[in-house]
Design a protein around this motif. Sequence first.
Motif, PDB file in Angstrom:
ATOM      1  N   TYR A 124       0.805  -1.226   0.000  1.00  0.00           N
ATOM      2  CA  TYR A 124       0.000   0.000   0.000  1.00  0.00           C
ATOM      3  C   TYR A 124       0.839   1.278   0.000  1.00  0.00           C
ATOM      4  N   LEU A 125       2.186   1.217   0.030  1.00  0.00           N
ATOM      5  CA  LEU A 125       3.032   2.398   0.069  1.00  0.00           C
ATOM      6  C   LEU A 125       3.002   3.097  -1.279  1.00  0.00           C
ATOM      7  N   ASN A 126       2.996   4.442  -1.237  1.00  0.00           N
ATOM      8  CA  ASN A 126       2.950   5.213  -2.478  1.00  0.00           C
ATOM      9  C   ASN A 126       3.563   6.583  -2.269  1.00  0.00           C
ATOM     10  N   PRO A 127       4.883   6.722  -2.083  1.00  0.00           N
ATOM     11  CA  PRO A 127       5.524   8.000  -1.738  1.00  0.00           C
ATOM     12  C   PRO A 127       5.383   9.028  -2.844  1.00  0.00           C
ATOM     13  N   ILE A 128       5.135  10.265  -2.439  1.00  0.00           N
ATOM     14  CA  ILE A 128       4.897  11.348  -3.372  1.00  0.00           C
ATOM     15  C   ILE A 128       6.145  11.732  -4.162  1.00  0.00           C
ATOM     16  N   TYR A 129       7.295  11.624  -3.484  1.00  0.00           N
ATOM     17  CA  TYR A 129       8.483  12.153  -4.145  1.00  0.00           C
ATOM     18  C   TYR A 129       8.841  11.333  -5.386  1.00  0.00           C
ATOM     19  N   GLN A 130       8.582  10.041  -5.329  1.00  0.00           N
ATOM     20  CA  GLN A 130       8.870   9.230  -6.498  1.00  0.00           C
ATOM     21  C   GLN A 130       7.925   9.560  -7.658  1.00  0.00           C
ATOM     22  N   GLU A 131       6.697   9.963  -7.332  1.00  0.00           N
ATOM     23  CA  GLU A 131       5.785  10.427  -8.372  1.00  0.00           C
ATOM     24  C   GLU A 131       6.341  11.663  -9.041  1.00  0.00           C
ATOM     25  N   VAL A 132       6.911  12.547  -8.222  1.00  0.00           N
ATOM     26  CA  VAL A 132       7.498  13.771  -8.774  1.00  0.00           C
ATOM     27  C   VAL A 132       8.614  13.434  -9.738  1.00  0.00           C
ATOM     28  N   TYR A 180      19.540   3.752   2.599  1.00  0.00           N
ATOM     29  CA  TYR A 180      19.207   4.453   3.832  1.00  0.00           C
ATOM     30  C   TYR A 180      17.821   4.005   4.288  1.00  0.00           C
ATOM     31  N   PRO A 181      17.645   3.646   5.568  1.00  0.00           N
ATOM     32  CA  PRO A 181      16.370   3.054   6.027  1.00  0.00           C
ATOM     33  C   PRO A 181      15.138   3.875   5.682  1.00  0.00           C
ATOM     34  N   ASP A 182      15.231   5.228   5.784  1.00  0.00           N
ATOM     35  CA  ASP A 182      14.043   6.047   5.517  1.00  0.00           C
ATOM     36  C   ASP A 182      13.631   6.027   4.053  1.00  0.00           C
ATOM     37  N   ASP A 183      14.526   5.581   3.174  1.00  0.00           N
ATOM     38  CA  ASP A 183      14.207   5.589   1.747  1.00  0.00           C
ATOM     39  C   ASP A 183      13.730   4.228   1.232  1.00  0.00           C
ATOM     40  N   LEU A 184      13.773   3.195   2.099  1.00  0.00           N
ATOM     41  CA  LEU A 184      13.384   1.860   1.654  1.00  0.00           C
ATOM     42  C   LEU A 184      11.903   1.767   1.283  1.00  0.00           C
ATOM     43  N   SER A 185      11.066   2.535   2.008  1.00  0.00           N
ATOM     44  CA  SER A 185       9.625   2.467   1.749  1.00  0.00           C
ATOM     45  C   SER A 185       9.312   2.817   0.302  1.00  0.00           C
ATOM     46  N   ALA A 186       9.927   3.885  -0.176  1.00  0.00           N
ATOM     47  CA  ALA A 186       9.681   4.321  -1.541  1.00  0.00           C
ATOM     48  C   ALA A 186      10.119   3.250  -2.536  1.00  0.00           C
ATOM     49  N   TYR A 187      11.273   2.657  -2.267  1.00  0.00           N
ATOM     50  CA  TYR A 187      11.781   1.617  -3.175  1.00  0.00           C
ATOM     51  C   TYR A 187      10.827   0.426  -3.234  1.00  0.00           C
ATOM     52  N   TYR A 188      10.338  -0.016  -2.081  1.00  0.00           N
ATOM     53  CA  TYR A 188       9.448  -1.172  -2.059  1.00  0.00           C
ATOM     54  C   TYR A 188       8.145  -0.910  -2.814  1.00  0.00           C
ATOM     55  N   VAL A 189       7.615   0.294  -2.674  1.00  0.00           N
ATOM     56  CA  VAL A 189       6.375   0.623  -3.370  1.00  0.00           C
ATOM     57  C   VAL A 189       6.555   0.528  -4.877  1.00  0.00           C
ATOM     58  N   LEU A 190       7.606   1.172  -5.367  1.00  0.00           N
ATOM     59  CA  LEU A 190       7.828   1.187  -6.807  1.00  0.00           C
ATOM     60  C   LEU A 190       8.217  -0.205  -7.329  1.00  0.00           C
ATOM     61  N   LYS A 191       8.892  -0.952  -6.502  1.00  0.00           N
ATOM     62  CA  LYS A 191       9.227  -2.329  -6.883  1.00  0.00           C
ATOM     63  C   LYS A 191       7.951  -3.155  -7.106  1.00  0.00           C
ATOM     64  N   GLU A 192       6.972  -2.994  -6.213  1.00  0.00           N
ATOM     65  CA  GLU A 192       5.711  -3.720  -6.356  1.00  0.00           C
ATOM     66  C   GLU A 192       4.987  -3.302  -7.619  1.00  0.00           C
ATOM     67  N   ARG A 193       5.062  -2.024  -7.954  1.00  0.00           N
ATOM     68  CA  ARG A 193       4.388  -1.551  -9.165  1.00  0.00           C
ATOM     69  C   ARG A 193       5.070  -2.103 -10.417  1.00  0.00           C
ATOM     70  N   LEU A 194       6.374  -2.261 -10.347  1.00  0.00           N
ATOM     71  CA  LEU A 194       7.098  -2.896 -11.453  1.00  0.00           C
ATOM     72  C   LEU A 194       6.667  -4.354 -11.616  1.00  0.00           C
ATOM     73  N   ARG A 233       9.247   1.348 -15.623  1.00  0.00           N
ATOM     74  CA  ARG A 233      10.513   1.758 -15.007  1.00  0.00           C
ATOM     75  C   ARG A 233      10.198   2.713 -13.879  1.00  0.00           C
ATOM     76  N   CYS A 234      10.987   2.668 -12.826  1.00  0.00           N
ATOM     77  CA  CYS A 234      10.772   3.599 -11.719  1.00  0.00           C
ATOM     78  C   CYS A 234      12.047   4.419 -11.477  1.00  0.00           C
ATOM     79  N   TYR A 235      11.845   5.638 -10.931  1.00  0.00           N
ATOM     80  CA  TYR A 235      12.949   6.535 -10.596  1.00  0.00           C
ATOM     81  C   TYR A 235      12.835   6.905  -9.128  1.00  0.00           C
ATOM     82  N   LEU A 236      13.970   6.945  -8.447  1.00  0.00           N
ATOM     83  CA  LEU A 236      13.997   7.306  -7.037  1.00  0.00           C
ATOM     84  C   LEU A 236      15.136   8.293  -6.781  1.00  0.00           C
ATOM     85  N   ASN A 237      14.853   9.210  -5.889  1.00  0.00           N
ATOM     86  CA  ASN A 237      15.910  10.040  -5.303  1.00  0.00           C
ATOM     87  C   ASN A 237      16.198   9.403  -3.964  1.00  0.00           C
ATOM     88  N   VAL A 238      17.311   8.651  -3.880  1.00  0.00           N
ATOM     89  CA  VAL A 238      17.529   7.789  -2.742  1.00  0.00           C
ATOM     90  C   VAL A 238      18.960   7.964  -2.213  1.00  0.00           C
TER      91      VAL A 238
END
Length: 845
Positions: free
Chosen positions: A7-15, A75-89, A96-101
Amino acid sequence: MTERYQYLNPIYQEVLKHERLRNLMRIAKCMESSTVGVFETTIDDKIIDVSISFCELLGYSNSQIRELNYEQICYPDDLSAYYVLKERLLSGEIDRCYLNVRYIREDGQIVQVIQSTDLDISGAKEPYFVNRFEDITDWERTDRNKQDFENRTRYLFENNPHPMWIYNLETLDFLAVNQAAINHYGYSEAEFLSMTVLDIRPVEEVPKLLEAIAKVSIGFSVPEIWTHRKKDGSQILVEVSAHTLEYQNHRCELILINDVTQKIQAQEDLKRAEAKYRSIFENAVEGIFQTSADGKFLIANPMLAKIYGYASPEDLVTNLTNIEEQLYVDPQRRLELIELLTEQEDVKQFESQVYRKDGSMIWTSENVHAVRDVIGNIIYFEGTVEDITASKLAKAEIEHLAFHDSLTDLPNRVLFRDRLCAALVNASAQLQTHIERNQITDIKTLPPLLAVMFLDLDRFKLVNDTMGHAAGDRLLIEVAKRLSDCMFESTFLARMGGDEFMIFVSELQSIESIQQFAQLILQSFEHPFLVEETPLHIGTSIGISLYPNDGMDEETLMKNADTAMFRAKERGRNHYQLYNHAIGAKVKEYVAIENGIRQALERSEFQVFYQPQINLVTGKIDCMEALARWLHPELGWVPPNQFIPAAEEHGLIVRLGEWVLCTACQQNYLWQSQGLPAIRMAVNFSAQQFQVTDLCTRVMQILSETGLEPQYLEIEITESLVMQDQSTTIAVLKKLKSLGMSISIDDFGTGYSSLSYLRLLPVSKVKIDASFIRETPQNRDDAAITSAIIAMAHNLNLRVIAEGVEREEQLEFLRSHNCDAVQGYLFSRPIPADEATLILQSQFL
């Protein structure tokens, strides 16, 4: 991992995603002058391959970094964003997903990167992730790049298709909203900026919201589901993703909204549907299953376990591991089922006898479907099972009652005739072999091949009159037992009604052997029968007819045996008598019929007679049966039971049947043209006619030539006709019915298959055979069978007509049991066309 972060969906990765789509060239230019590296990870995030730049960036050797997982370098605080986009992949939602991590170096320092991740499913090996990164640690620290980053972020904020806003964490005021939020919620920008985040929440959620805001930390927050209120008052469920930032010198949160109202509603609907399915599955009155192709149960519901005698579905799946051998009484049935499923994918009402867990046997009916993969291979079978043991036993009991005497449980006249017909087919084949092998011209020189015996008890009426019918019934039971004790392998015993019994002996070798058998029966009657503790001395008279000398068909043999029995009684009772007749005259007559049948059609010796069928409701004629009659120039009128078999044997029955059909249709059309009310014309069809490939076409051609509409033609068939080639005959009958004609079964009840196949035939009427009507209502067995046929036919929405009605008491019995129509000498014999016309005119004009 999948369930934890789905259910994770971080805004910054959408940006950043939108930044890639709208500013691809700018990012590419930046990467050209930057350090870019690549590393690969498995589905469960193990690092499996790396570039040199990746090792240099993190300070690990190639072998060291291959021992790590992605979560150990991120970095632990950035793992949530990675997991969300990984699931969408993995789900295929994005390519393809992009992260500022941030990555953690081996020395503990933090580096900032832009990471792009793709899922490679090319098939060369197991699916894996390809991760490309750019080190932007120093790039973001320059004022120029910071300003550039802010400009791009603002652009993406304003043009994001999802509602977004920024609010002050201290005052809770809206500081900025994008156009998507304005469109979705219905507030104008000015209205939004005059409100706080509390104004779009239901009152009951405000305390929970304030509590959540008080706990806001730096960075991304885990997405949560909240209820929001739109301007029109409607409430929606939204997934809220948040990220803290500095905006206009205030500590704020950037919010991205994903309206999940329909998604959650769909999930709830799915849950309800699954619950409903589960309830149906668990509480179904039929067994439900899935089985593997190799014969193991995959899924079973409680009812299936109950049917097969297991304590639970789990008990069944665990212990019943070889369906073919453990379940089916005949393992071949499993193979037959699989073969059918391979050919036609679905199999309905597949009946088999199966074992229960305790070893007892039951009957089941299966409806099974083959489930295949995309290339057509069978994955598994699924279907339902019904325990039909009770209905099977009931059906067997009904059939037994239909073909057995209710008092003695011996076969009745119907079954006797059926089995005698079958025995005569074999005897006829033996006769032909004898004739051809020995070149015999006189059948009198042949030994008998089959014998029919007619037994009648002597002075039985005296027992009924003096001791009562109950004692008479008990005597009949004891006689049946004693006669049964005399039977051997090639004999067949039946009770014909009253105190009459019949036996046929197949595979007979000599006249002496049947005489010895008759003497054995007479000797068995020398001992008294004990009835109500009273010894009764009673004898029997036996008449015997032999095949082929005394008859070539069952009717003649039975009649001649009956005649011989009366001669035995004339000799003083308790005797047997062989039938004796002038064989020369019979043979001469037979030869004349055989030779004359070929010229009969050319010489116009055949005529069509008509016998009316009376509707018992209206009292009027509603159908005429067309009957072929032969006026032989020397023999006179030849009975149909003699020339019909001859026509069949010489291949003329198709031609004769077509002539009768054409003549009858012409006559019916003539009656209609004379102003008489339209009635149906019933025409008998033989088995050979149904072998004609274009029968339906030919019938329609005759109707067209004679002008008669199909609805006024009724086709009569016999049960034995259907049994010869079931699939072909049923298909032709369905075609004829679809063309407008009606179908009726003639001589119903005399075939052994009537109950089994009646439901398969497209018939609208059954005709009760005259043999049942002849002694009705005096004969209780005949009366019971007649009433049962009427009731059964009406339950199947079929009309019933009784033939052979000759007496008023027969008519009253049939009328009292709601028989639909009658036919017989009580109303009219078969008559020529001119006489039939007068009858019709007298009724309708």
